[in-house]
Design a protein around this motif. Sequence first.
Motif, PDB file in Angstrom:
ATOM      1  N   THR A 153      53.589  38.798 -40.680  1.00  0.00           N
ATOM      2  CA  THR A 153      54.126  38.781 -41.937  1.00  0.00           C
ATOM      3  C   THR A 153      55.133  37.550 -41.803  1.00  0.00           C
ATOM      4  OG1 THR A 153      54.913  39.689 -43.975  1.00  0.00           O
ATOM      5  CG2 THR A 153      55.596  40.704 -41.935  1.00  0.00           C
ATOM      6  N   LEU A 154      55.984  37.448 -42.806  1.00  0.00           N
ATOM      7  CA  LEU A 154      56.989  36.539 -42.861  1.00  0.00           C
ATOM      8  C   LEU A 154      57.975  36.660 -41.614  1.00  0.00           C
ATOM      9  CD1 LEU A 154      58.110  37.122 -46.653  1.00  0.00           C
ATOM     10  CD2 LEU A 154      56.365  35.570 -45.718  1.00  0.00           C
ATOM     11  N   GLY A 155      58.332  35.447 -41.173  1.00  0.00           N
ATOM     12  CA  GLY A 155      59.046  35.279 -39.917  1.00  0.00           C
ATOM     13  C   GLY A 155      58.657  35.460 -38.726  1.00  0.00           C
ATOM     14  N   GLY A 156      57.097  36.035 -38.688  1.00  0.00           N
ATOM     15  CA  GLY A 156      56.335  36.485 -37.363  1.00  0.00           C
ATOM     16  C   GLY A 156      55.646  35.294 -36.782  1.00  0.00           C
ATOM     17  N   SER A 157      54.948  35.535 -35.600  1.00  0.00           N
ATOM     18  CA  SER A 157      54.029  34.731 -35.390  1.00  0.00           C
ATOM     19  C   SER A 157      52.718  35.251 -34.875  1.00  0.00           C
ATOM     20  CB  SER A 157      54.615  33.724 -34.097  1.00  0.00           C
ATOM     21  OG  SER A 157      54.727  34.776 -33.057  1.00  0.00           O
TER      22      SER A 157
ATOM     23  N   THR B  99      59.221  31.837 -50.026  1.00  0.00           N
ATOM     24  CA  THR B  99      59.271  32.909 -48.688  1.00  0.00           C
ATOM     25  C   THR B  99      59.278  32.079 -47.505  1.00  0.00           C
ATOM     26  OG1 THR B  99      56.810  32.548 -47.915  1.00  0.00           O
ATOM     27  CG2 THR B  99      56.972  33.820 -49.743  1.00  0.00           C
ATOM     28  N   ASN B 100      59.988  32.641 -46.341  1.00  0.00           N
ATOM     29  CA  ASN B 100      60.029  32.117 -45.268  1.00  0.00           C
ATOM     30  C   ASN B 100      58.765  31.989 -44.439  1.00  0.00           C
ATOM     31  OD1 ASN B 100      62.869  31.441 -44.409  1.00  0.00           O
ATOM     32  ND2 ASN B 100      63.182  33.464 -45.107  1.00  0.00           N
ATOM     33  N   PRO B 101      58.489  31.344 -43.444  1.00  0.00           N
ATOM     34  CA  PRO B 101      57.120  31.062 -42.831  1.00  0.00           C
ATOM     35  C   PRO B 101      56.361  32.153 -42.065  1.00  0.00           C
ATOM     36  CG  PRO B 101      58.828  29.957 -41.484  1.00  0.00           C
ATOM     37  CD  PRO B 101      59.438  30.709 -42.691  1.00  0.00           C
ATOM     38  N   VAL B 102      55.026  32.163 -41.726  1.00  0.00           N
ATOM     39  CA  VAL B 102      54.866  32.657 -40.640  1.00  0.00           C
ATOM     40  C   VAL B 102      53.972  31.638 -39.723  1.00  0.00           C
ATOM     41  CG1 VAL B 102      52.837  34.464 -40.210  1.00  0.00           C
ATOM     42  CG2 VAL B 102      53.854  34.545 -42.377  1.00  0.00           C
ATOM     43  N   PHE B 103      53.893  31.683 -38.534  1.00  0.00           N
ATOM     44  CA  PHE B 103      53.580  30.893 -37.657  1.00  0.00           C
ATOM     45  C   PHE B 103      52.161  31.405 -36.899  1.00  0.00           C
ATOM     46  CE2 PHE B 103      58.279  30.011 -37.574  1.00  0.00           C
ATOM     47  CZ  PHE B 103      58.329  28.708 -37.357  1.00  0.00           C
ATOM     48  N   VAL B 104      51.387  30.342 -36.730  1.00  0.00           N
ATOM     49  CA  VAL B 104      50.206  30.855 -36.052  1.00  0.00           C
ATOM     50  C   VAL B 104      50.118  29.897 -34.691  1.00  0.00           C
ATOM     51  CG1 VAL B 104      47.663  30.782 -36.308  1.00  0.00           C
ATOM     52  CG2 VAL B 104      49.080  31.265 -38.170  1.00  0.00           C
TER      53      VAL B 104
END
Length: 597
Positions: A450-454, A584-589
């Motif tokens: 979710t937000l802020g995670g990768s 929202t803040n990002p999610v990294f993949v």
Amino acid sequence: MSGHHHAHPHPHDHEHPHDHAHPHTHGATEVGTDGVLGEAVDLSVPDEGLSPAALSRRGVLRGAGLLGAGLGLAGAAASPAAAVTRPGGDRRGQQYSWLAGDHHIHTQYSPDAMYRVSDQVHAAGRYGLDWMVITDHGGATHARIGVEKTNPDVREARRENPDMLVFQGLEWNIPAAEHGTVFVAPGPNEVAVLQQFEQGYDGSVRGASSSSPANEALAVAGLTFLSEQVSSGRTPDALMLANHPARNGVDSPHEIRGWRDAPGRIAIGMEGAPGHQAAGISTDALGPGDARGYYGNAPGANSFPGYPLESYRTWGGFDWMTSTVGGLWDSLLAEGLPWWVTANSDSHSIYGDWSVNPVGNDRSAVGPDGRVFDVDGLYSDPVYGGGVQTDRGDFWPGYYSRTHVGVTRGGYRPLMAALRAGRVWVDHGGLVDAVDVRVRSVRTPARESTLGGSLRVRQGDDVEVEVTVTLASRANYATFRPELARLDVIVGQVTGGVADRDTFTTPGTRVVESFDTTGVRARGGTATFRYVVDAVEGPFYVRLRGTDGKRSQVGLYGAAVDAEGPALDVVGDADPWEDLWMYTNPVFVVPEARGRG
């Protein structure tokens, strides 16, 4: 990288105060280059000629990109995937409690504000906040007695409002730059740590406001000091967020990267939207008729010369660094490193309030109870002003701007940890009640981020972005219920470190999908939208943006990047209630080669 989407609506049961009228021109005095810091920044002295302490400090400054280009280039050599180092994902369906708050609030301990700590805390509770930070202006008087005098009021507010997390902090005059919120977790040393920080590293106190390498180094040294206080156990935690970063153009891209890269992850982000949102209400509507956010300035002597003139204005109430798709915020995220956005009130004096400062912010005047700001460090309590004050630009905390933070448990330290983790979304005017973002591999959906995670996936996987929005269920504080008109999915490529740390654009970010949310309310209060990124090959991030759809224009980098972005706010005629956005803040993949996952 291609994608497709599905939409499934379904029902559910300071001594250095703000200068609003003129560019913020820093003083000409620079901090002295004596002692360890002086050794470290004197590039005429080779590394082998430094003392061990100075050599260590020079390493810190180089790592932050503030001394020479050598290590500044090191980031460019790192692989994009290696840059994204956060955890690999949550278990499927992990739930968070979302606490609304405000990290930028002033009181009678600021030379340009007026309210008691208790006034601001009660207002925050009245308008739905769960946490807040008292951030009076740094400067000579505040550094001498302000932190110590404010602390009993803060502790009393904590006792009287047990459901509100009340942090003590200050508004840092960042050396060579703008302002920033600095705050610590409550503890026996909160006063001592804040005092020592302000006295040693405040730009106004140290005469270090003008742009210079030595002053930029002092800012990083201040963040390093805070990191050392945390690592030594002197304070449980400390955070810094850059305030109104584009307002005067003095927060250069390389300085922001320097703060971000300083030790300890103390500097975690910036105001995506500044306070003072009522300032743009027109005089015809009985408003101040100023610039929204007090973003009405122009380049000054210490401004970064690369910034365009439009960067000195807000866009849909948001700072240009955040509102521009493919702009400065995206250039930071494209490095794969964390840098989050927030929103807050910057509350000093309230539009529509009846109370006034009895001495009108005259720091040398004697108040009704004998207080003199320059002597006592605070003004006399506010008094009844005899009429509604319509020339002010601020709202109460929680009245208009909210920063929502996802926590797994309550308390001061978990809230700070969630802020550092980037589980944050922001909105204006109560545009939506809730936003839930989940990113997962279609092939292996057991874990998600979710937000802020990768999220780590296998190369070639399809990645699903699922967004559930709970629409506004009640009237906001302007007494109408806002309508979300559109939800935008923004995707950017993670390309790794930049050779030029003054980069503030990135070509690999664009709006990839826009969901029409009009009419959703008739089918229920909650809607779920899905967007699938097909056959992922390289690392990327995804972030969301929503709007009431009342004011839009083509983004600064063209319709192919952002066909309906926020519009440039008109100075003197920017009704904040008719132009609502959420981010929202990002999610990294991060895809990994087959066989590794």
